[in-house]
Design an enzyme around this catalytic site. Sequence first.
Site, PDB file in Angstrom:
ATOM      1  N   PRO A 158       0.846  -1.201   0.000  1.00 13.79           N
ATOM      2  CA  PRO A 158       0.000   0.000   0.000  1.00 13.79           C
ATOM      3  C   PRO A 158       0.879   1.249   0.000  1.00 13.79           C
ATOM      4  O   PRO A 158       1.891   1.295   0.705  1.00 13.79           O
ATOM      5  CB  PRO A 158      -0.813  -0.115   1.286  1.00 13.79           C
ATOM      6  CG  PRO A 158      -0.256  -1.245   2.052  1.00 13.79           C
ATOM      7  CD  PRO A 158       0.723  -1.976   1.214  1.00 13.79           C
ATOM      8  N   HIS A 159       0.525   2.229  -0.812  1.00 12.46           N
ATOM      9  CA  HIS A 159       1.344   3.434  -0.886  1.00 12.46           C
ATOM     10  C   HIS A 159       0.490   4.663  -1.123  1.00 12.46           C
ATOM     11  O   HIS A 159      -0.607   4.575  -1.649  1.00 12.46           O
ATOM     12  CB  HIS A 159       2.427   3.297  -1.961  1.00 12.46           C
ATOM     13  CG  HIS A 159       1.912   2.865  -3.297  1.00 12.46           C
ATOM     14  ND1 HIS A 159       1.615   1.551  -3.595  1.00 12.46           N
ATOM     15  CD2 HIS A 159       1.630   3.560  -4.419  1.00 12.46           C
ATOM     16  CE1 HIS A 159       1.186   1.458  -4.837  1.00 12.46           C
ATOM     17  NE2 HIS A 159       1.175   2.675  -5.362  1.00 12.46           N
TER      18      HIS A 159
END
Length: 150
Positions: A66-67
């Site tokens: 996740p970013h």
Amino acid sequence: MKLQDILTLNCTSCAVPAASKKRILEKICQIAASEVGNADPGDLLDSLLDREKMGSTGIGNGIAIPHGRLTHTNKAVAVLLTTEEAIDFDAIDNRDVDIFISLFVPEDRCKEHLDTLQSIAKLFSDKQTLKQVRKCSNDKQLYDLVQQAS
């Protein structure tokens, strides 16, 4: 930029209890916000959720990256967590996820963001590294493993 350059021991956590995608993302944002100092965990969560709406960051083999973007800072932050139990994360291979490598970068550093995501994917594509990550029993052991990885 490599994961080893931005990951700190404070942002590394082994065997985190989490029962859902939202809970693990909230935990990631709490850790990242404390590392950045002036970040709001809710804003970080919104950034991750906005990215997840475009498609899951669960890349397969029990891994998710996740970013999101950071505002009001020039410091990139990485968070590495493993969970006690793998959780449903809508990964591309439909497998549950137990390794989370999250990345937050300043809005104006898109090129570095892509390079860092690529280095993370490369590091965690190695089956031996994955096996070792899953065997880690404490935060320091997990952190040291990543720091020693090439």
